[in-house]
Enzyme design. Sequence first.
Site, PDB file in Angstrom:
ATOM      1  N   LYS A 146       0.839  -1.190   0.000  1.00  0.00           N
ATOM      2  CA  LYS A 146       0.000   0.000   0.000  1.00  0.00           C
ATOM      3  C   LYS A 146       0.882   1.250   0.000  1.00  0.00           C
ATOM      4  O   LYS A 146       1.685   1.459   0.910  1.00  0.00           O
ATOM      5  CB  LYS A 146      -0.920   0.007   1.220  1.00  0.00           C
ATOM      6  N   LYS A 242     -13.873  -6.770  -7.782  1.00  0.00           N
ATOM      7  CA  LYS A 242     -14.221  -6.972  -6.375  1.00  0.00           C
ATOM      8  C   LYS A 242     -15.738  -7.073  -6.265  1.00  0.00           C
ATOM      9  O   LYS A 242     -16.469  -6.276  -6.862  1.00  0.00           O
ATOM     10  CB  LYS A 242     -13.728  -5.806  -5.511  1.00  0.00           C
TER      11      LYS A 242
END
Length: 323
Positions: A146, A242
């Site tokens: 991240k 997703k």
Amino acid sequence: MPSSLTVTAESFRLSETFTISRGSRDRAEVLCVRIAADGFEGRGECVPYARNGESLASVTAQIAALDPVPDRRSLQEMLSPGAARNAVDCALWDLEAKRTGRRAWELAGLEAPGPVQTAFTLSLAAPDAMEAAARRHAHRPLLKVKLGTPDDMPRLEAVRRGAPRARIIVDANEGWSAGIYADLAPHLARLGVALVEQPLPAGQDAELDGLARPVPLCADESCHTRAGLAELSGRYDMVNIKLDKTGGLTEALALRVEARAAGFGIMVGCMVGTSLAMAPATLLAQGAELTDLDGPLLLAEDRNRPLHYDQAGVHPPEAELWG
């Protein structure tokens, strides 16, 4: 038709604080939908996402307003893509599997699923902390890092020092500008990064036109359903599917087919949820180039009959969990 629907807010502790460019969390806050009929119960889970204008309260209200409970086909028209539709759609798949005695993959016309190698996510932190985390997880074949700040090079260098052999995915979470991306791109290739997710804010995809892509780019926040694929062509190499974005397995399976036909590679991702949220996505991940279904690995507590993770990756669910 299903006879009853309930939606319940549930909270699961994370094993450590999880941070991205938009903030931090210590718990996975999820909604669990249960649909009962004829003595059977189907379950689905979603994670309301504030970035998409969702909250536990707003998604609960959307789900509770479904009266009578629809079937999968009519659900696609009754709710827009998002967390609410996802939880209900997956619960309906699970219910049908349990009522018919067939697995969800059979109902979807898919081959029997197997284990899939998954990324493990390192959250955003100071470079020394990210290097230490990378060392702890250097045995994993695929790490997702991240990032998404103007000062990301020291972080990425630190992760590479900590895990010199792992493949690396970088997720900027919309945190870069076109200029930052252009500056970083050659270094991403130098450090052996396999993929960059969503470098620019969704809606600014046109700024990628003409920029070099020495590392493949994957659309995440810019790709929700089939309707958005045309805008991504020529700007991204892959799309991250997703369930909480597509609004369930039904649309996700259709998106996968159309994305493949349009020449995109497939990544299957997740929000930070439990094994119940990941279970339907393990079907979607079969044959995907990259999979990021590590939500349960970030938890300190999970569902009963959780997904099994080992060196082969994440295994499909037992019927008692889902599908």
